[in-house]
Motif scaffolding. Sequence first.
Motif, PDB file in Angstrom:
ATOM      1  N   GLY A 458       0.845  -1.191   0.000  1.00  0.00           N
ATOM      2  CA  GLY A 458       0.000   0.000   0.000  1.00  0.00           C
ATOM      3  C   GLY A 458       0.872   1.228   0.000  1.00  0.00           C
ATOM      4  N   ARG A 459       0.250   2.331  -0.376  1.00  0.00           N
ATOM      5  CA  ARG A 459       0.991   3.581  -0.396  1.00  0.00           C
ATOM      6  C   ARG A 459       0.775   4.314   0.898  1.00  0.00           C
ATOM      7  N   VAL A 460       1.737   5.114   1.283  1.00  0.00           N
ATOM      8  CA  VAL A 460       1.606   5.884   2.510  1.00  0.00           C
ATOM      9  C   VAL A 460       0.866   7.183   2.204  1.00  0.00           C
ATOM     10  N   SER A 461      -0.205   7.414   2.964  1.00  0.00           N
ATOM     11  CA  SER A 461      -1.022   8.592   2.714  1.00  0.00           C
ATOM     12  C   SER A 461      -0.434   9.829   3.367  1.00  0.00           C
ATOM     13  N   VAL A 473       1.065   6.797   8.144  1.00  0.00           N
ATOM     14  CA  VAL A 473      -0.285   6.285   7.938  1.00  0.00           C
ATOM     15  C   VAL A 473      -0.393   5.718   6.531  1.00  0.00           C
ATOM     16  N   GLY A 474      -0.585   4.431   6.466  1.00  0.00           N
ATOM     17  CA  GLY A 474      -0.727   3.788   5.167  1.00  0.00           C
ATOM     18  C   GLY A 474      -1.899   2.825   5.191  1.00  0.00           C
ATOM     19  N   ALA A 475      -2.025   2.042   4.128  1.00  0.00           N
ATOM     20  CA  ALA A 475      -3.091   1.046   4.111  1.00  0.00           C
ATOM     21  C   ALA A 475      -2.491  -0.281   3.675  1.00  0.00           C
ATOM     22  N   THR A 477      -3.390  -3.062   1.460  1.00  0.00           N
ATOM     23  CA  THR A 477      -4.405  -3.392   0.453  1.00  0.00           C
ATOM     24  C   THR A 477      -4.607  -4.893   0.330  1.00  0.00           C
ATOM     25  N   ASN A 480      -7.976  -6.002   3.103  1.00  0.00           N
ATOM     26  CA  ASN A 480      -9.186  -5.194   2.978  1.00  0.00           C
ATOM     27  C   ASN A 480      -8.936  -3.692   3.029  1.00  0.00           C
ATOM     28  N   ALA A 481      -7.754  -3.286   2.608  1.00  0.00           N
ATOM     29  CA  ALA A 481      -7.393  -1.865   2.576  1.00  0.00           C
ATOM     30  C   ALA A 481      -7.531  -1.201   3.939  1.00  0.00           C
ATOM     31  N   THR A 483      -6.434   0.548   7.383  1.00  0.00           N
ATOM     32  CA  THR A 483      -5.419   1.536   7.705  1.00  0.00           C
ATOM     33  C   THR A 483      -4.326   0.908   8.576  1.00  0.00           C
TER      34      THR A 483
END
Lengths: 666, 188, 302
Positions: A458-461, A473-475, A477, A480-481, A483
């Motif tokens: 996942g990418r870091v938001s 803070v990332g997800a 994926t 189930n995506a 956080t």
Amino acid sequence: MARIGVFICHCGENISATVDCPKVSEVAAKFPGVAFSTDYKYMCSDPGQSLVVNAIKEHKLTGIVVSACSPRMHEPTFRRACAEGGLNPYQCEMANIREHCSWVHEKGDKTDQKAIDIVRMMVEKVKRNNALLPIKVPVTKTALVIGGGVAGIQAALDIANAGHKVIMVERDPSIGGHMSQLSETFPTLDCSQCILTPRMVEVAQNPNIKLYTYAEIESVEGFVGNFNVKIRKKAKSVDETLCNGCGMCTTKCPNKKNPNEFELGMGNRPAIYVPFPQAVPNIPVIDKTQCTYYKNGKCKICEKVCQPKAIRFDQEDEIIEVAVGAIALCTGFDIKKTDFFPEYGYGKYKDIIDGLQFERLASASGPTSGEIRRPSDGQVPKKIVFVACAGSRDPAKGIEYCSKICCMYTAKHAILYKHKVHDGQAYIFYMDIRAAGKNYDEFTRRAIEEDQAQYIRGRVSRIYERDGKLIVVGADTLMNAQTVEIEADMVVLATAGVANKGAEELAQKLHVSYDQHKFFSEAHPKLKPVETNTAGIYLAGACQSPKDIPESVAAASGVAGKIACLFANSELTREPLIAMVDRQAPPMYSSCTGCFLCQPVCPYNAIEREEVKDRNGNLVRELAFINPGLCQGCGTCVAVCKSKSIDIEGYTNLQMYAEVDALLNS
Amino acid sequence: MSNPHHTEDNTLAGKIKKNVGVSLVKCYQCGKCSAGCPVSGDMDYPPSLLIHKLQTGLPNHEEDVLRSKSIWYCLSCEMCIARCPMEVDIPPMMDYLRGESIRLNKANPAAKNIIKFHKAFLNSIKNTGRLYEMGLIVDYKMKSLNMMQDVTLAPTMLAKGKLKIFPEMIKNRKNIRQIFLNTINKQK
Amino acid sequence: MKLGFYPGCSLEGASREYNESVMAIAEKIGIELVSIPDWNCCGATAAHNLNKELSLSLPARNLALAEEAGLTELVVPCAACYSRFTMVQHELMHDEPLHKRVNEIIGKEYKGNLRILNVIQFIDEYVIDKLDENVKFEFNKKVACYYGCLLVRPNKVLKFDRTEDPQTMDIVMKKLGADAIDWAYKTECCGAGFSVSFTEAVARLSGNIVEDAVHRGAEAIIVACPMCHSNLDMRRKEIDKFNGKKSDIPVIYITQAIGVALGIDHKKLGLQRHFVPVNLKDFKPFVKKEIDVEKPQNMEVE
């Protein structure tokens, strides 16, 4: 009486799926002057070319039109076939019904008609073609290598070892490039300095290589085999012939708090400095923007302590002119800095660093002597987060491409981290692991299986700081995506690789093309990967697109091979498609009025004044004369010539008007 | 730009592309939207997962989406689009999905209060032209039957001068009714 | 000096102190704010959640009325209304058929000639230069400037400040002598329009905001949006319950903060209307000094 042959190529289905080739051939057969017309599935294939050769002989053709792809693709092929058939190769014309017709239109009568029109135009042109002879020019067997990173070093050594002279120009005070900054290299983890330094020394010692550091390209003129290059050798304020590299000046310089470029700002250096201990040449330079003497007129301590008396405060930039036959562009790349990322704090957090900074932290010769310590307070980070694809594959940020090297060096970073911080945990946010290469995937598996790197897809938001920790803070994926929040001590962004500073400017000086990201363009993505569109200029390494070390080195050796091939001939054959001022014997007969409007507009300085004298040696008139060695056939002079005295061979006014006429009167 | 030679895309993703111009094929499932979304934890399908369901084009997944809580929990805070590397504009997509969900009578029961609040809000505007907060609260309570919620809020608001007893009416209320008749209350 | 003005429903009701403070500072600075005649509600979240054309038409009617009244610049203090107006203007100006359709629905000719200003832009352009001569008290407090969603997103349309870590409010507060802290929740959503219908989410989201501001030592949260204000202020009971601790940090509109610095009576600024009492005292007399309010790097909007 012209006897023209027309050859319509299907290009597999590329043309025939859209254009009715047999019909075009049928119509073309009826054009005035056409003696033969046919169509064939692949005209560029061996049987296709034989078809052309045999038709020329059998039908006693005087010229041919090959109606197929762009002349950029296959004009040389069919010129050869034309010559094989016994004609002058310049009696061949390409009618481009692929890029100009089948690829850009739908199937239909109008498309067929356009193909027919294109063929008709070229038939009218080829009727007026003259037999031309190739131009021979001498070759200067010296190569210029621009950039002294690993690609430049490899190219220079290979060319020099083939027995040719090499001039290397490096912008920084030392050669070595980015590779000299790296700690260890994937996928073998051998020390970067250890494998690079010997090669750097080899460059300095090779008698065939002349090295200019702290130097940049001022201008480039000329053409393949015969370039004239001006090099600006920036003032180092040090006499290189006297300096013995003792290091007294750098030790005694009182002005020591200047950000160290080599350490990417994670350390300081004096105003007179050698960028790193293994630098080649081991000669310091004074940074005039920082030196106390240059700023205040006082100090000169370095001058006092210099035993060989090598300090030269009055040294000025020097312009050096060299003649070379080929140029290797090896100017490398740069990376985006952490301030490029709004969501990761615009670079305001000290403990968010980029990949190169991590290399310096992990390097034994780096600011922390190889211990992983975070920049803010020198603590050893126990939780570290690596963010892959930082800025890459991100059209919203203007970088849609994959930077290619980050997956591998991030895996390497995680491994090195675990080797140095045994109780530490590395997390890697990634989108895909792109590890295509010999032993590459095995290497990333090693990071996961042996060195316990936690890969999170996942990418870091966002990253923000709180109580000395970086909250990432990332997800996930694959979960189930959901956080994922990690309280990290340090974050390393694998920032996008971008074109080097000044790449665009340099490309314009050299007349080589570049893409929208300012990376230099190769002549063909598959078949000419190390050539540029300008003959005699080649490229290697990451100035073309982000590349790892093996790729850069392979490309550099490819360039060296190309240049060695070029230098294997003592003279070159050039296309005779150049401008000519009309002349009829005796020489004074010319429609040129001698106004010389053409002279200032010529971008290649190819237009000279020719004096026409009578028998007594008195000057009768002056005429424009175009130096065939310099003219590139751009046609600017043709456009400004008031008396219509200049023509481009192979593209004469007569030929052009015939083409237009054929189109308008169809 | 879709290829003109391709046949029309009748999936929900295709309709989104056609009606709101948001291209879901662009999404490469990096999850940055889900990571930044303030309510992804409340959602049954965080934004990236919701998009992935739509990307499949399968009826069961589309059904899930239209019946999801996610589309109603979206706050339209625009964090997703602000950080999306592929600029997939999620908020208008959510607006569209909410519309479809209501039109097809598939709105999630968990969203009933949110929908009722929105409807009460619009009702208030339809009648007076402006929001009548007191009326809105009463109307919402009648609709949601949440009589006890926020009972302490209103008196304090009144005391602080934050609630008006009587609605404020604009003059040209006919114009407002016309706008409603031409849009949300249009006879199909 | 006259400028167009759209108060919006909140400023006439639950957030009347915002209106009062905007008016008070405008009066002090000598600017007349002229309301759009017979304005209507912008439709807020409800409209665009339920019907796209309605969500475009309600704001468009106001914009058309403003044009009819000859207004060229429109100050819209409510961040939600500002966002709706700017989005509608953007969308209609980039979609000719839609523009026509909306004009038919509203029965008016909206041309798109308005400049729409949010309250910070209004301050930045018309108020800030007059502060030095008018400010009486220094706002010598540690403040957390909270921007929320609607002022900064979507950045491509609003083109106001930078998306992450915006600075304009911070700069204004620094000029007033405040210490604007660097904190983590500047642009995180407070829960917005879900105050009534999904209160748990609002308690959590707003709770995180209040907690971070308090944790970093802020003495006040500065806002420019009535929805942010009502969630952070009126929902404090739920917020404290979520955080498991009581907080007394007041939530103040930027216009109220300016009003305080200008020496305007606190009652006139509506400070007494807040649920969380505003007990800010000990303001020192303002001394003009060169404060480093240089805009940070990357300030320009991408």
